[in-house]
Design an enzyme around this catalytic site. Sequence first.
Site, mmCIF file in Angstrom:
data_model
loop_
_atom_site.group_PDB
_atom_site.id
_atom_site.type_symbol
_atom_site.label_atom_id
_atom_site.label_comp_id
_atom_site.label_asym_id
_atom_site.label_seq_id
_atom_site.Cartn_x
_atom_site.Cartn_y
_atom_site.Cartn_z
ATOM 1 N N SER A 45 0.855 -1.192 0.000
ATOM 2 C CA SER A 45 0.000 0.000 0.000
ATOM 3 C C SER A 45 0.884 1.233 0.000
ATOM 4 O O SER A 45 1.862 1.292 0.758
ATOM 5 C CB SER A 45 -0.805 0.071 1.305
ATOM 6 N N CYS A 105 -6.233 -2.696 12.056
ATOM 7 C CA CYS A 105 -7.277 -3.438 11.357
ATOM 8 C C CYS A 105 -8.021 -4.404 12.262
ATOM 9 O O CYS A 105 -9.037 -4.959 11.893
ATOM 10 C CB CYS A 105 -6.668 -4.227 10.206
#
Length: 383
Positions: free
Chosen positions: A200, A329
Amino acid sequence: MSTYLDYNASAPIDLRVLDCMVDVYKNSIGNADSRTHGFGEKARSVVEDARKQVATLLGISSDEIFFTSGATESNNIAIRGLVDYGKKTGKMHIITTAIEHKAVLETVKHLSEDGFEVDFVKPGLNGRVNANDILDKVREDTLLVSVMHVNNETGIIQPVKEIGEVLEQKEVLFHVDATQSCGKLVDELRSIKYNMLSFSAHKLMGPQGIGVLVLRKKRYKLPPVKNIMYGGQQEHGIRPGTIPVALVAGCGMACEIANKEYKDNATKASDIKKAILQELNESGIEYSVNGDPEFCVDTTINVSFKGVSSEALMISTKQFCGVSNGSACTSKNYSPSYVLVAMGIDTDTIESSLRISWGAGTDKDEAVEGIKEFLAVAKQFNS
Ligand code: PMP
């Protein structure tokens, strides 16, 4: 002012990246797949320039780069995109580790409900899986091995180089989640033999919402990965949907900056780590580091303060610095870190564990100041 020390969750955007993106938003409007006017051509050239910047950082060819929305999507495509091939060839066995990011773990778990058999290899107390524990599990019907390069919670570097060397000789696909190492362990990443790689942009000071899936060609052919979403032919059909041109440009710029500055950044990161460790040692607080420092990146420390609840400590020190326990997360519900559990760390130590992470945008003096204030509070908890 609070010091941001949670780079592993997301690094702040580099202002040079932001400037580049603003310029694209203003001056390169349109759809990179429009063929009927110059606007589309200009947007396309921005995308292809960015693809080259990413390819240069990774030391590979730009036709092996596919833009996605982030590492979660890249991991999903790399793994779920192999389902048809696995079923057709009877290769229904996957090997991964117990400490992967959820974007890998949940994806392979989903496949295990679809007839695939998955082996989860655990690390030792040092936080590192043993390459042979992975390789010994390879069978005739093994489709895929997926191992992260650097663990997001502990910063421990996994033996992906050794695993890649062996798997290259076999008909087994190798996927590396390089989200925490891309743009940092640049030379090492270039030397790893893999078929697929994910990252990412926001972990290397690029924008959030854009990532890369690398599909390496072998004998001129891409790995047998298929799209998991249906739509247009963007990114050669691997990732349909309008290409977010400014995000792609930002990702490319972040890679170009990392490519130029990674050596200086590494020196800086190592100085910050030394300074944080010095503060920890001088504080007189009883602490232990989770994972073997010998294998740890210079941008992360996972530390436990004896007898101190990390939740309570984080709440009480919010005004001084932003650190975390576990991965952002999985932070909706408090449950002990599955990474530290897999390492065999005891519950008390896990409950007092914190991750401190920094990067190219961190100012050493500010980091030290934040940690000093943080430790002053921790000391009260510890005494
Ligand atoms: N893999 C690893 C190792 C990560 O650290 C992260 C982000 N925490 C991801 C995958 C997922 O990245 P994103 O949320 O940007 O999709």
